[in-house]
Each structure stands twice: as structure tokens, then as C-alpha cells.
Design a protein around this motif. Sequence first.
Motif, PDB file in Angstrom:
ATOM      1  N   HIS A  59       8.975  12.307  -6.410  1.00  0.00           N
ATOM      2  CA  HIS A  59       8.133  11.106  -6.430  1.00  0.00           C
ATOM      3  C   HIS A  59       8.561  10.148  -7.524  1.00  0.00           C
ATOM      4  O   HIS A  59       8.584   8.937  -7.344  1.00  0.00           O
ATOM      5  CB  HIS A  59       6.671  11.504  -6.627  1.00  0.00           C
ATOM      6  CG  HIS A  59       5.736  10.390  -6.335  1.00  0.00           C
ATOM      7  ND1 HIS A  59       5.069  10.275  -5.145  1.00  0.00           N
ATOM      8  CD2 HIS A  59       5.371   9.316  -7.055  1.00  0.00           C
ATOM      9  CE1 HIS A  59       4.328   9.194  -5.156  1.00  0.00           C
ATOM     10  NE2 HIS A  59       4.495   8.589  -6.310  1.00  0.00           N
TER      11      HIS A  59
ATOM     12  N   GLY B 103       1.280   9.990  -7.342  1.00  0.00           N
ATOM     13  CA  GLY B 103       0.902  10.399  -5.997  1.00  0.00           C
ATOM     14  C   GLY B 103      -0.427   9.830  -5.578  1.00  0.00           C
ATOM     15  O   GLY B 103      -0.775   9.864  -4.404  1.00  0.00           O
ATOM     16  N   ALA B 104      -1.187   9.285  -6.533  1.00  0.00           N
ATOM     17  CA  ALA B 104      -2.480   8.716  -6.163  1.00  0.00           C
ATOM     18  C   ALA B 104      -2.497   7.229  -6.456  1.00  0.00           C
ATOM     19  O   ALA B 104      -3.518   6.671  -6.844  1.00  0.00           O
ATOM     20  CB  ALA B 104      -3.593   9.412  -6.937  1.00  0.00           C
ATOM     21  N   GLU B 105      -1.349   6.578  -6.243  1.00  0.00           N
ATOM     22  CA  GLU B 105      -1.249   5.172  -6.620  1.00  0.00           C
ATOM     23  C   GLU B 105      -2.220   4.290  -5.861  1.00  0.00           C
ATOM     24  O   GLU B 105      -2.786   3.360  -6.402  1.00  0.00           O
ATOM     25  CB  GLU B 105       0.165   4.641  -6.375  1.00  0.00           C
ATOM     26  CG  GLU B 105       1.175   5.054  -7.410  1.00  0.00           C
ATOM     27  CD  GLU B 105       1.745   6.399  -7.085  1.00  0.00           C
ATOM     28  OE1 GLU B 105       1.401   6.901  -6.003  1.00  0.00           O
ATOM     29  OE2 GLU B 105       2.510   6.933  -7.874  1.00  0.00           O
ATOM     30  N   LYS B 106      -2.384   4.609  -4.575  1.00  0.00           N
ATOM     31  CA  LYS B 106      -3.270   3.755  -3.770  1.00  0.00           C
ATOM     32  C   LYS B 106      -4.660   3.758  -4.358  1.00  0.00           C
ATOM     33  O   LYS B 106      -5.274   2.717  -4.602  1.00  0.00           O
ATOM     34  CB  LYS B 106      -3.284   4.306  -2.350  1.00  0.00           C
ATOM     35  CG  LYS B 106      -3.982   3.417  -1.377  1.00  0.00           C
ATOM     36  CD  LYS B 106      -3.667   3.876   0.028  1.00  0.00           C
ATOM     37  CE  LYS B 106      -4.614   3.225   1.010  1.00  0.00           C
ATOM     38  NZ  LYS B 106      -4.589   3.850   2.307  1.00  0.00           N
ATOM     39  N   ALA B 107      -5.152   4.979  -4.638  1.00  0.00           N
ATOM     40  CA  ALA B 107      -6.488   5.085  -5.207  1.00  0.00           C
ATOM     41  C   ALA B 107      -6.550   4.435  -6.568  1.00  0.00           C
ATOM     42  O   ALA B 107      -7.536   3.784  -6.928  1.00  0.00           O
ATOM     43  CB  ALA B 107      -6.880   6.556  -5.302  1.00  0.00           C
TER      44      ALA B 107
ATOM     45  N   TYR C 107      -6.503  12.971 -10.626  1.00  0.00           N
ATOM     46  CA  TYR C 107      -5.270  13.739 -10.453  1.00  0.00           C
ATOM     47  C   TYR C 107      -4.531  13.243  -9.220  1.00  0.00           C
ATOM     48  O   TYR C 107      -5.115  12.715  -8.310  1.00  0.00           O
ATOM     49  CB  TYR C 107      -5.545  15.231 -10.304  1.00  0.00           C
ATOM     50  CG  TYR C 107      -6.924  15.559  -9.806  1.00  0.00           C
ATOM     51  CD1 TYR C 107      -7.796  16.264 -10.613  1.00  0.00           C
ATOM     52  CD2 TYR C 107      -7.360  15.158  -8.557  1.00  0.00           C
ATOM     53  CE1 TYR C 107      -9.068  16.560 -10.181  1.00  0.00           C
ATOM     54  CE2 TYR C 107      -8.629  15.447  -8.120  1.00  0.00           C
ATOM     55  CZ  TYR C 107      -9.486  16.155  -8.940  1.00  0.00           C
ATOM     56  OH  TYR C 107     -10.748  16.446  -8.521  1.00  0.00           O
ATOM     57  N   GLY C 108      -3.240  13.423  -9.218  1.00  0.00           N
ATOM     58  CA  GLY C 108      -2.427  13.044  -8.063  1.00  0.00           C
ATOM     59  C   GLY C 108      -1.820  14.286  -7.463  1.00  0.00           C
ATOM     60  O   GLY C 108      -2.511  15.188  -7.007  1.00  0.00           O
TER      61      GLY C 108
ATOM     62  N   GLY D 291     -12.237   8.245  -2.988  1.00  0.00           N
ATOM     63  CA  GLY D 291     -11.298   7.511  -3.829  1.00  0.00           C
ATOM     64  C   GLY D 291     -10.909   8.240  -5.099  1.00  0.00           C
ATOM     65  O   GLY D 291      -9.860   8.003  -5.657  1.00  0.00           O
TER      66      GLY D 291
ATOM     67  N   GLY E 194     -10.253  11.430  -5.557  1.00  0.00           N
ATOM     68  CA  GLY E 194      -9.347  12.564  -5.472  1.00  0.00           C
ATOM     69  C   GLY E 194      -7.889  12.144  -5.476  1.00  0.00           C
ATOM     70  O   GLY E 194      -7.568  10.969  -5.382  1.00  0.00           O
ATOM     71  N   GLY E 195      -7.017  13.112  -5.584  1.00  0.00           N
ATOM     72  CA  GLY E 195      -5.597  12.793  -5.513  1.00  0.00           C
ATOM     73  C   GLY E 195      -5.199  12.591  -4.072  1.00  0.00           C
ATOM     74  O   GLY E 195      -5.363  13.480  -3.252  1.00  0.00           O
ATOM     75  N   GLY E 196      -4.746  11.430  -3.745  1.00  0.00           N
ATOM     76  CA  GLY E 196      -4.378  11.172  -2.362  1.00  0.00           C
ATOM     77  C   GLY E 196      -3.004  11.715  -2.048  1.00  0.00           C
ATOM     78  O   GLY E 196      -2.322  12.263  -2.893  1.00  0.00           O
ATOM     79  N   GLY E 197      -2.598  11.532  -0.846  1.00  0.00           N
ATOM     80  CA  GLY E 197      -1.233  11.900  -0.465  1.00  0.00           C
ATOM     81  C   GLY E 197      -0.285  10.877  -1.044  1.00  0.00           C
ATOM     82  O   GLY E 197      -0.703   9.926  -1.706  1.00  0.00           O
ATOM     83  N   SER E 198       0.974  11.064  -0.818  1.00  0.00           N
ATOM     84  CA  SER E 198       1.899  10.141  -1.468  1.00  0.00           C
ATOM     85  C   SER E 198       2.177   8.912  -0.627  1.00  0.00           C
ATOM     86  O   SER E 198       3.001   8.107  -0.944  1.00  0.00           O
ATOM     87  CB  SER E 198       3.204  10.852  -1.790  1.00  0.00           C
ATOM     88  OG  SER E 198       3.631  11.574  -0.661  1.00  0.00           O
ATOM     89  N   GLY E 199       1.444   8.732   0.432  1.00  0.00           N
ATOM     90  CA  GLY E 199       1.692   7.530   1.223  1.00  0.00           C
ATOM     91  C   GLY E 199       1.003   6.339   0.597  1.00  0.00           C
ATOM     92  O   GLY E 199       0.337   6.440  -0.414  1.00  0.00           O
ATOM     93  N   GLY E 200       1.120   5.227   1.156  1.00  0.00           N
ATOM     94  CA  GLY E 200       0.345   4.077   0.704  1.00  0.00           C
ATOM     95  C   GLY E 200       0.955   3.387  -0.499  1.00  0.00           C
ATOM     96  O   GLY E 200       1.832   2.550  -0.357  1.00  0.00           O
ATOM     97  N   GLY E 201       0.501   3.749  -1.676  1.00  0.00           N
ATOM     98  CA  GLY E 201       0.927   3.008  -2.849  1.00  0.00           C
ATOM     99  C   GLY E 201       2.413   3.128  -3.133  1.00  0.00           C
ATOM    100  O   GLY E 201       3.062   4.059  -2.729  1.00  0.00           O
ATOM    101  N   ARG E 202       2.914   2.165  -3.859  1.00  0.00           N
ATOM    102  CA  ARG E 202       4.327   2.211  -4.182  1.00  0.00           C
ATOM    103  C   ARG E 202       4.539   3.163  -5.336  1.00  0.00           C
ATOM    104  O   ARG E 202       3.701   3.328  -6.183  1.00  0.00           O
ATOM    105  CB  ARG E 202       4.794   0.831  -4.611  1.00  0.00           C
ATOM    106  CG  ARG E 202       4.376  -0.191  -3.627  1.00  0.00           C
ATOM    107  CD  ARG E 202       5.530  -0.934  -3.125  1.00  0.00           C
ATOM    108  NE  ARG E 202       5.155  -1.540  -1.863  1.00  0.00           N
ATOM    109  CZ  ARG E 202       5.912  -2.427  -1.273  1.00  0.00           C
ATOM    110  NH1 ARG E 202       7.037  -2.763  -1.817  1.00  0.00           N
ATOM    111  NH2 ARG E 202       5.544  -2.943  -0.146  1.00  0.00           N
TER     112      ARG E 202
END
Lengths: 524, 302
Positions: A314, A333-337, A351-352, B7, B9-17
Motif C-alpha cells: 500500500h 488503507g482507510a484513506e476514504k474514511a 485503524y486501517g 466510517g 472502521g478501517g475500510g478496504g483499500s479501495g476508494g481513497g488514493r
Amino acid sequence: MAMYVLYESSSGYALLEVHGLDEIGQNTEAVRTSVSDLSRFGRVVQLTAFHPFESALDALNQVNAVSEGVMTDELRSFLELNLPKVKEGKKPKFSLGLAEPKLGSHIFEATKIPCQSNEFVLELLRGVRQHFDRFIKDLKPGDLEKSQLGLAHSYSRAKVKFNVNRVDNMVIQAIFLLDTLDKDINSFAMRVREWYSWHFPELVKIVNDNYLYARVSKMIDDKSKLTEDHIPMLTEVLGDEDKAKEVIEAGKASMGQDLSPLDLINVQTFAQRVMDLADYRKKLYDYLVTKMSDIAPNLAALIGEMVGARLISHAGSLTNLAKCPSSTLQILGAEKALFRALKTRGNTPKYGLIFHSSFIGRASAKNKGRIARYLANKCSIASRIDCFADGATTAFGEKLREQVEERLEFYDKGVAPRKNVDVMKEVIENLQKQDEEGKEPVDASAKKSKKKKAKGEEEEEEVVAMEEDKSEKKKKKEKRKMETAEENEKSEKKKTKKSKPGGEEETDDGHSTKKKKKKSKTAE
Amino acid sequence: MRPPKTGRGGGGSGGGRGLARGGGVSSTRGRGRGRESGRGRGPGRVKSRESESGGIKGGSKVLVTPHRHAGVFVAKSKADALVTKNLVPGEIIYNEKRIFVQNEDRSTVEYRVWNPHRSKLADAITTGVDNIWIKPGVKVLYLGASSGYTVSHVSDIVGPEGCVYAVEHSDICGKVLMNMAEKRTNVIPIIEDARDPAKYRMLVGMVDVIFSDVAQPDQAKILSLNASYFLKSGGHFMISIKANSIDSTIAAETVYQMEVEKLQMEELRPTEILHLDSCEEKHACVFGGYRLPRKQKADNAV
């Protein structure tokens, strides 16, 4: 008097003869004017011989020798072959022009060829360098640059001690492939189930596992041929005799249609494919584990190979991971959030990718965030050790893991964990003990044991000195210092015992040289 | 273990850069995502790390025009930025911003922003130097390449026809430089001390321009030695002088004069001296020619 000039290029050695010496004399100015014009220069200097390098390895050896000013055997034989023979006792009637006087003295010692490297020669060499691609007819325009590029890369790699085994790209590719494989195996396995269910629908409900299903379907083939004799085989595959009996029963009363032999063969080939892929996936996983222990053993010891590999991929590379601050590592890994929360002023994620390590799950809901932060800090330390230290040891990773466990226990029961300072001290001592044990059989002498005693006392001083420094400086620098401190301690084996201030100075010296990062392990 | 979908929690690696990755080609005008959302966004904005691009926002309209110097471009929007055309589309060196421009035939051209605060050459260009002598197709010897930030932009300018010989002594920077050079085939990394050009003479051909940014007290000598080996007659050079590196006790102007005199003694004739005061203190850039033919005012290097 004839004059030759040696020109070393990345594609090979060239020997050129200088004509028209009379008209130019030894006048550098005149050479300069002739250099700019190829036709004129071509008359002044002509190619006598060209010896291309045999392989990339050969070229690398040659460039290393040339940069040191040493003559290799290949160069020697090239010169002796193409220059007129030097007769014993008589003064040679020619001389060889070189760029470097050091190389010249080497050549002279070995072959008695007189060498000179004055301004005149340098001007000639400039001309050769300018028009080199015209001299060598076989070389196409781009070739010289390509050979320069390749040679420069291998030369530079040797300089920075590029270690092929510690390339983190393998791990990144492997983890991507692992994910892709998982998806593909799953979709293929689903397809097998659907396809074979045309023939034997009840089997889907009995055998849940994809891999087993593929094996069973391959074994059963045509369900009408199922008899009690098949029970042992099925039991072997399924692991359960009852299940095997169920299969047989279901086979007898099945509603599925019959398939022609050709169709069955097709299904079987496909099922075989799925099994092969699943086997390959296992092998790939083992490969990943091995690679992780090669390039990032501490990270793997701390959070496991899979999570470690995901973090590395990553971040983009192990160096990137080591460079980022631990708060970034925590939410990788949690960039969107994260950015959503930052924009809407909500709560940021705790956490990510780190979440998938076992520690977060074991913490109570209240402490998940704290453990996540603590774990991210330790992961940062581990990744930095892995990236910048030479030598692959899991000692630090294991101790860091222990620390996380202790912290978990603390949240659970209130048992105070050890201080980081103490834990790190333990690690260093262990590492040194190991090194000593390893080297004792090699060099066993009474002197050495005496020195070791003295060294033991030194160690304590060093460690005490380290402790004091530690409280001031950051953890990252600590690691580096520890390594140099290790270095210093090892080199001190042979020196006399130093007083404490001297010891501190050493560590500071080591500190300033840490930029070099060359861990000079004195051969003992 | 599936992470919770809320929101926090740790999300998957999709989405954000990701951190250093730029992701794929974005929409026509610059970056669509508001990661480096600039000013005026109000609550919840992320402070951009540095003023990397000098104010180019994601999502704004950008017009890219060629600069006076060949191979360099200017991106005009609310604030102007210096850009070069990316030789390896999709790759960035140091988190610089990229600008994507669509052509008539729907292909995108990728430009990378060149930060004058980080690169002395960019600083010189924005200060208004007459001629940098680095253009598409030339061969450049770059002394003091460091991690390769400016080298990458020079390699963008010279293009696939030219090449850049990047000399850097330090190991740490050397590793980064070599990684960069693996992606760009017109950069030739040489991890060696620039004081000994004899050591790497096998790896370098004749060059048109020497660029020196070594910050050593004997840098004039280093430049002249390298020039005598590798710079063609009528070639040009650029040397960046940090007054404190040479002598921190005397005035900057005196230092520059001293260096210029040293250069003149070695047939390196300066044509321009530029004081870089906008981004750095006590720095100057000297441009000049080597063994220029006399009785002729040659504007372009032969």
C-alpha cells in the motif's frame, strides 16, 4: 617517434595511433583546432585496434579496475598484442598516452611500455571522446549510450551494495497476485459447482468446501457408476465416512441428468485446473512468507506476513513505509474514511490495514484505538529497522511483539509493562551474546577471553551511555545509534578499555557517521 | 474478520488514493479529488504539505503554453507554475502535482510541476535567465544530482534523444537516484565523487552542458576538471554558488566574484550571473561557455 593513445570506453578498449606529430608538434592549441573538425582529426588520429568487452561482467570488472587505476589482464594482453614489441635493453621507439598517470605507472611496471599523460594527451583524448562513434564502424549510434547506461547501473549498484535478495518489489507483486488469485479461484470454483450440479445437484449441499468439491467431482465422474466400493476413496478425500455414505446415497437417488463422456471430460479438466490453481496459491503464499522474512523480518514477526506485505504494497515500497510517520501507518488503507471525516469534521478512523492483525481484535472496544496507535508506533520502528539496518534478524520484531502483548495485558489486568529502554537493552545484549558465541569457536584464545571480560565491562558503560542518550533522542535515531554502538563495541574488542566520557564520545562519533550506513563488521 | 462498515472502521483499500501513488489518469482538468483542496474550501480542509505548485488547485482550468526555453512549459491558472512534460507518464518522483491536458485527438499529455523552492534551475528560470542551454536532444553532465528531483526535470526537457549523466557521491541519495533512473532510460546514474572524473571516464561521453550543484569549497576546480574531460569545445555550463559553502566569513558578492575569477582562469567564460534571492538566501547562478570561439558572438552552442 610513434605515439599511441589508449581510450577506455564502456563498450571496450581502443588503441589509436597519432600521426602528423611533426606538423602539430606537441602543441595543444593546434590539437584543439583540429579536434573540432572530424576530417582533420581523422587524419591526425587513427584507430589501430579495438577490443570489445566480452560480457557485462567483464565490463564491470574493467571499469572497477580502471577507476582504481589498476591494469587488468585483458588490458595488458590487448596492449601487448597491438603495440610494437619492447625489446630488452633498447629504448622503445613509441609511447602510450593515457588519461591517468597512475594507470600509466602500473602499465610501465608490468610491460615496460613508456606512458605519458600530459595536457597534449588529454586534448587528444577529448577529440577521441567527441568523435568516438565515428571511429568504431560496428557501433550503431545508440549502442554506446546503451552500454554506458548498463555499465553505469551495475557500477553504481556495486557502490551502494545493492542486494538482489532484498528487493521489496517481489513482495508487492506477490501480494497483488495473491488477491487476484483468490478472486479467480473463487469464481472458477463457483463455475465448477454450477456445471457439475447439472449432473449431480445434491453434491453441492453435502460438500461445502470449494477445493474438496473439485476433488470429489473429479473422483466421482459419472454418478451412476457410484457404488459402495467408492466409500474408502471418498472417505479419504472428505475425511468423514458418514459424508461419504451420504454422497453414495444421494448419488443413487439423484435428480440430475446424465452427461455424455465428452462433457464429463470437460468438467473434469476444469476441476483439475481449479485444483492446480489452489495448489499454486498455496505455494505462492509460502513464497511470500519466505520473501517477507528476507526483506522485512521484524515487521513480519510483529504483525504477520500478510498484513506486513499489505502495508508495504500500500505504501509503495519498504522505504516509503519506513519514511511515513506512524500516524500515517495507523490509517493506511482507510484513506476514504479519513478524508471524509476530515472534510466533514467528523471522527477520523482509528485503524486501517492494521486492523487485520490479531491484536486489535483482542482489545476491548474502549482500548481498540489505543492499541491501534501503539501497534502502529511499533510497526514504524520495525519497518525502519528492516529498511535501514544491514543484516536480517527478527530479534527486534519479537521483542516488539512482546511489548504489544504486555500492553494488551496492561489494559486487561493492569499489569505494568516494561519500559521500552529495558526491552531494547535486552535485545542488544542478546544479539551480542549471539555474535560472541558464533565467533568464539572460530577464534578461541586465552587473550580473547580476557578481552571479553574487559569488553563486558565496556558494554555496561556503553549501554549506560546509550540509556542516557536515549531519553533525549527519538526512537529512529536510537536504532541507528544502537547499530553504530554495536559496531563500536565490536571494534572496541581489540582496543583498550575506554573511560566513560570516551565511550560517550564514541557513540556520538558513530552518530555522525551514521549517514554512511556502511556497517563495517570487523572480520573476527 | 470483516471490519465494520461505518466510517470509523478501517475500510478496504479501495476508494481513497494512496500516499505516494498518483493513481490513474484523472479527468481533463487537473486532479478531481480534493485531497490537496486549496484555499476557500472552508471547514474540514486538508492543509497541503507545502506550497508545492504555488497555488494550482485541483479541478481548476489550466492552460499550458510553451516557455521561452525549449522543453519547458508554463501552466497558467490563478497562479502560474513551471512545468515539464513527463517523460514517464504515470510516475512521480516526490509527490509533485501533475497537470493533465487533453489534446484534440483525445489523448492526454501529462505535465509535472517544477518547484523553484526545491530546484535551483527552476529558480533561475523563474528569475529570468537568458538561456539555460538545456534543450531537447542535448547531453548533460549533472554534478551533485542528490535524490534526482532536478535531474528528473532535466531528463524531461532533454527527452529521449538526449541524456543526463547524474553524478552523486552519497549512498543514500544514490539509491533513490538509481530507483529513479531505472524508470527513466535517459538518466545514467554514477555514484562517484565528482572530484575524480578520471574514475568514471569510461561511463561518460562528450556532453554539451555541465550543470554543477555540489556546494563544495573547491567547486570551481571540480567543474573545470570535469569540463576538461567531458565538455565539448563551445559547450556551456551552469554552476550554482552557495556563498556560505565557499567562505561564510566574507560577503556574498565577494565570494561570487572570486568564483567567477577562478572559472575564468580555466577557460570557463561566464556570460550571466543571476542572484537567486526569491527562494534562497545568498545563492547565485553563473551561466557561461567553455572554450568559446573568439571574435564571434555565438548565441547558440555549436
